[in-house]
Design a protein around this motif. Structure first.
Motif, short mmCIF file in Angstrom:
data_model
loop_
_atom_site.label_atom_id
_atom_site.label_comp_id
_atom_site.label_asym_id
_atom_site.label_seq_id
_atom_site.Cartn_x
_atom_site.Cartn_y
_atom_site.Cartn_z
N ARG A 180 0.85 -1.20 0.00
CA ARG A 180 0.00 0.00 0.00
C ARG A 180 0.89 1.25 0.00
N PRO A 181 0.68 2.15 -0.95
CA PRO A 181 1.52 3.36 -0.98
C PRO A 181 1.02 4.43 0.01
N ASN A 182 1.33 4.24 1.31
CA ASN A 182 0.88 5.21 2.32
C ASN A 182 1.72 6.48 2.23
N VAL A 183 1.04 7.62 2.20
CA VAL A 183 1.76 8.89 2.01
C VAL A 183 1.94 9.64 3.32
N TYR A 184 3.13 10.12 3.54
CA TYR A 184 3.41 11.00 4.69
C TYR A 184 4.08 12.26 4.18
N ARG A 185 3.80 13.35 4.88
CA ARG A 185 4.51 14.58 4.59
C ARG A 185 5.93 14.44 5.17
N VAL A 186 6.94 14.96 4.46
CA VAL A 186 8.32 14.90 4.98
C VAL A 186 8.98 16.28 4.84
N HIS A 187 10.05 16.49 5.59
CA HIS A 187 10.87 17.68 5.37
C HIS A 187 12.34 17.30 5.54
N GLU A 188 13.20 18.17 5.04
CA GLU A 188 14.64 17.88 5.13
C GLU A 188 15.24 18.60 6.31
N GLU A 189 16.08 17.89 7.07
CA GLU A 189 16.78 18.51 8.19
C GLU A 189 18.23 18.05 8.14
N GLU A 190 19.14 18.95 7.95
CA GLU A 190 20.57 18.62 7.85
C GLU A 190 20.81 17.46 6.88
N GLY A 191 20.17 17.55 5.72
CA GLY A 191 20.41 16.54 4.68
C GLY A 191 19.67 15.24 4.88
N ARG A 192 18.90 15.15 6.01
CA ARG A 192 18.15 13.90 6.25
C ARG A 192 16.66 14.14 6.01
N ILE A 193 15.97 13.10 5.53
CA ILE A 193 14.52 13.21 5.33
C ILE A 193 13.82 12.83 6.63
N ILE A 194 13.01 13.75 7.14
CA ILE A 194 12.29 13.47 8.38
C ILE A 194 10.81 13.27 8.05
N ARG A 195 10.27 12.14 8.51
CA ARG A 195 8.86 11.84 8.25
C ARG A 195 8.01 12.50 9.32
N GLU A 196 6.99 13.24 8.90
CA GLU A 196 6.10 13.85 9.89
C GLU A 196 5.05 12.83 10.31
N ASP A 197 4.36 13.14 11.44
CA ASP A 197 3.51 12.11 12.04
C ASP A 197 2.26 11.77 11.25
N THR A 198 1.64 12.82 10.69
CA THR A 198 0.32 12.55 10.12
C THR A 198 0.39 11.93 8.74
N ARG A 199 -0.40 10.88 8.62
CA ARG A 199 -0.51 10.22 7.32
C ARG A 199 -1.56 10.97 6.52
N ILE A 200 -1.30 11.18 5.23
CA ILE A 200 -2.28 11.90 4.40
C ILE A 200 -3.32 10.90 3.92
N ARG A 201 -4.56 11.13 4.32
CA ARG A 201 -5.61 10.16 4.01
C ARG A 201 -6.11 10.32 2.59
N ASP A 202 -6.16 11.58 2.12
CA ASP A 202 -6.66 11.83 0.78
C ASP A 202 -5.53 11.56 -0.21
N PHE A 203 -5.87 11.47 -1.48
CA PHE A 203 -4.79 11.26 -2.44
C PHE A 203 -4.24 12.62 -2.86
N SER A 204 -3.07 12.60 -3.52
CA SER A 204 -2.46 13.87 -3.92
C SER A 204 -2.26 13.91 -5.43
N LEU A 205 -2.81 14.95 -6.04
CA LEU A 205 -2.50 15.24 -7.44
C LEU A 205 -1.77 16.57 -7.39
N LEU A 206 -0.44 16.50 -7.41
CA LEU A 206 0.36 17.73 -7.27
C LEU A 206 0.62 18.33 -8.65
N GLU A 207 0.37 19.63 -8.78
CA GLU A 207 0.61 20.31 -10.06
C GLU A 207 1.77 21.26 -9.87
N GLU A 208 2.88 21.03 -10.58
CA GLU A 208 4.06 21.87 -10.39
C GLU A 208 4.60 22.30 -11.74
#
Ligand code: FAD
Length: 474
Positions: A315-343
């Protein structure tokens, strides 16, 4: 270097349906897939349910897409010549916690405007499904829940997209993407491509593919699922799709499939060591034991000893992450909705879990429309046809129809897979349609999916594939 208007990465359900919807427009489309065929990721390893949407937050895009897709599914299945059934579903509970969940889902469903929902008591539920274990405290009946064979749907979307002009390049893993003067330069195993817009439908790798051009924002942390498929001798023991709401959360799902088997599963656990199944994902023995014991509890007359196949998924469970001193940190909340990101011309479909199969055509259309609008190529293609002609299955024909076909095509008279009644003609048509290996033929015709799991037809199928590749080479 090949230049296209829109490049789609990944040929699972979402990539194929995005491509199908892009072909409504006059533009050049190319799909890049790292495997040698379509539907080699999650799209072939799921529960195959067409949901009505009572599980989703009322008013959310997910809920709207699911309701709309369920209503439109008969028409879609007809257009793509894919078997689809609506046995309806029964969510059952055996105690106060489950009753609460069931009542909430019913209320959410009614609020969302879903038709055909009914709250039942235990006796009413047993009348519908007499073989379920006694003691059901409440149930939610949903008339419109359906089921489809997921890889058949994916193959059908692919063939329809291809016949409408979309290009597909297999064995073509995307390794890097760069922006260059308003275009994307995409480097792959099969060469360099340039595109004005990209749709990233890379499933379990969609987070990493996005990071070729953007900073990490979302990451996938998969959990594993195990399934078992029971022999057709068990069919008829349940008539509806059964969702068991366990007292500690998710219980068991039972699906009477369009092929006449019962699908049992899925589990939900951290990925662990297990045997690699025919889906390419691991299947764990603990997971299968769990399914067996749940099945004994919920539907004791269904014999899990009649298992003919087991498979795993992720299952592709999605979490928000951020970078801290070159490391990827996973934030606590799982995103329940799907994401269609437009960039800026780069569209990412990330973490599309259930009900991604149900709304794959609608989400594909949304992604396609956005990509088309971005490129400005919005002129509709006059020659677009939503119809696909599938391979007629011998096993679905009457004796008269069968005899008539054999007169026209003698290969219709030669049965290759006795378990599933698949003839040489169907095998050859599957090869014509793009199957390159045993797996591709299995998924297109059902050969090798029956009781003996291909032990009797595999050799003959390999011979056909070998003959075909020999003829191509000489
Ligand atoms: C356990 C489970 C059960 C589910 N049950 C249901 C259900 O009953 N009903 C329902 O509606 N939905 C269900 N879903 C959801 C549904 O299966 C998914 O939403 C859908 O299959 C996702 O399709 P996809 O195209 O995103 O991913 P995939 O099918 O995984 O396709 C992604 C493709 O991208 C390719 N790829 C990856 N990286 C690259 C690269 N770098 N270059 C080129 N190609 C690449 C992969 O090889 C793969 O073919 C379930 C999901 C899971 C996990």
């Amino acid at each position: 270097m090949e230049r296209v208007d829109v490049l789609v990465i990944g040929a699972g359900l979402l990539g194929c349906f995005t491509a199908r919807n892009l072909t409504r427009y006059e533009m050049d489309i190319l799909v890049l897939e790292k495997e040698n065929d379509v539907s080699r990721g999650i799209s072939k390893a799921n529960t195959g349910i067409i949901y009505t949407g009572y599980d989703n937050k009322p008013g959310s895009l997910k809920s709207k897409l699911c309701i709309q897709s369920n209503e439109a599914f008969d028409a879609l299945a007809r257009q793509l010549a894919v078997p689809f059934s609506r046995p309806g579903s029964l969510m059952i509970g055996y105690g106060p916690r489950a009753d609460q969940v069931i009542r909430r889902k019913y209320t959410d469903g009614i609020r969302a405007g879903i038709k055909g929902l009914r709250l039942l008591n235990g006796c009413e539920a047993k009348e519908l499904e007499p073989r379920l274990a006694d003691g059901i405290s409440s149930a939610l009946f949903s008339r419109s829940t359906g089921t489809v064979n997921p890889w058949e749907l994916c193959i059908a979307a692919y063939e329809n997209a291809r016949d409408n002009g979309a290009g597909f390049q297999f064995g073509s893993e995307v390794h890097s993407i760069k922006r260059d003067h308003g275009a994307f330069l995409v480097e792959t195993d099969s060469g360099l491509y340039s595109a004005r817009a990209v749709v990233n439908a890379a499933g379990l790798s969609s987070d990493r593919v996005r990071e070729f051009i953007q900073k990490p924002l979302l990451r996938l942390y998969p959990t594993a699922a195990d399934y078992m498929v029971l022999d057709t001798s068990e069919s008829g023991k349940i008539r509806h799709i059964i969702f068991h709401e366990g007292e500690n959360g998710k219980g068991l799902t039972l699906v009477p499939t369009v092929d006449g088997n019962i699908l049992v599963g899925p589990t939900n656990h951290e990925p662990k060591y297990g045997v690699i199944s025919d889906t390419g994902f691991r299947v764990s023995t603990d997971g299968l034991m769990e399914l067996r014991s749940l099945c004994r509890m919920v539907a004791p007359s269904i014999l899990t000893e009649k298992q003919i196949r087991a498979f795993g998924s992720l299952r592709p469970n999605v979490y928000r992450v951020h970078e801290e001193e070159g490391r990827i940190i996973r934030e606590d909340t799982r995103i329940r909705d799907f994401s269609l990101l437009e960039e800026d011309g780069f569209f990412s479909l990330i973490g599309i879990k259930t009900p991604g199969l149900t709304f794959s055509n609608e989400l594909g259309r949304l992604a396609a429309d956005k990509a088309a609008a971005f490129t400005g190529r919005t002129k509709l293609r006059k020659s677009y046809s939503p119809y696909r002609v599938g391979i007629a299955r011998t096993r679905d024909l009457s004796a008269g129809e069968r005899a008539a076909l054999i007169r026209k095509d003698p290969c219709r008279g030669e049965v290759v897979c006795g378990c599933m009644d698949v003839t040489l003609s169907e095998i050859l048509q599957a090869i014509e349609q793009g199957a390159h290996d045993f797996e591709g033929i299995r998924r297109r015709t059902g050969a090798g999916m029956g009781r003996c799991q291909g032990s009797r037809c595999r050799k003959k199928i390999w011979d056909c594939l070998y003959e075909r590749s020999f003829r191509e080479k000489h």
